[in-house]
Design an enzyme around this catalytic site. Structure first.
Site, mmCIF file in Angstrom:
data_model
loop_
_atom_site.group_PDB
_atom_site.id
_atom_site.type_symbol
_atom_site.label_atom_id
_atom_site.label_comp_id
_atom_site.label_asym_id
_atom_site.label_seq_id
_atom_site.Cartn_x
_atom_site.Cartn_y
_atom_site.Cartn_z
ATOM 1 N N HIS A 1 9.823 7.506 -4.782
ATOM 2 C CA HIS A 1 11.057 7.634 -4.006
ATOM 3 C C HIS A 1 11.277 6.356 -3.221
ATOM 4 C CE1 HIS A 1 11.671 11.773 -5.046
ATOM 5 N NE2 HIS A 1 10.372 11.932 -4.873
ATOM 6 N N TYR A 46 18.718 3.146 0.609
ATOM 7 C CA TYR A 46 18.156 2.943 -0.727
ATOM 8 C C TYR A 46 18.057 1.479 -1.155
ATOM 9 C CZ TYR A 46 19.054 7.928 -0.839
ATOM 10 O OH TYR A 46 19.071 9.269 -0.551
#
Length: 146
Positions: free
Chosen positions: A97, A20
């Protein structure tokens, strides 16, 4: 413009940075506010680990904002209720995302939200939020959508 972030996104910067990234959610939020100002848009950012709070915020946006940007985190793959709320408000929604869903585990590859969104941006890390805001600005300024 409302930017909604779902569960565990408050941990960005420290949660699995190899997936991430190192950018924190407050850093993303601030960048979006600054970019929004440059684009002539007020940007409100909201994060919750609770499905009902996200649904409440989606419903509260109806008639008050021109578009939504949503990273629903794990709810992307499980929440029919959030999908239905997004469909019900009649706003253009851009799904974001940080990681590339198609390259992740099988259970992460299907988005229940995608069919009610005008676009999906995945795999570009925090930069994907910037692209989503620019796309949303383009849409609300009169560009055709599906």
């Amino acid at each position: 413009m409302v930017v909604l972030n779902g569960p565990n996104l408050n941990l960005l910067g420290t949660r699995e940075p190899h997936i991430y990234g190192h950018t924190t959610l407050p850093e993303i939020d601030e960048e979006l506010r600054v970019l929004g100002e440059a684009l002539g848009l007020a940007v409100e950012c909201f994060q919750s680990n609770h499905e009902g709070e996200l649904i409440d915020r989606v419903q509260a946006a109806r008639g008050k904002v021109q578009a939504l940007i949503v990273n629903a985190g794990g709810y992307t793959h499980t929440s029919v209720a959030l999908r239905d709320a997004l469909a019900a408000v009649g706003l253009p929604v851009i799904e974001v995302h940080l990681s590339h869903l198609a390259a992740r585990e099988d259970f992460r590859q299907r988005s229940l939200l995608a069919p009610v969104c005008v676009a999906q941006i995945t795999g570009l890390g925090a930069f994907g939020y910037r692209l989503a805001l620019e796309a949303a600005a383009h849409l609300v300024k009169g560009a055709p959508r599906r």
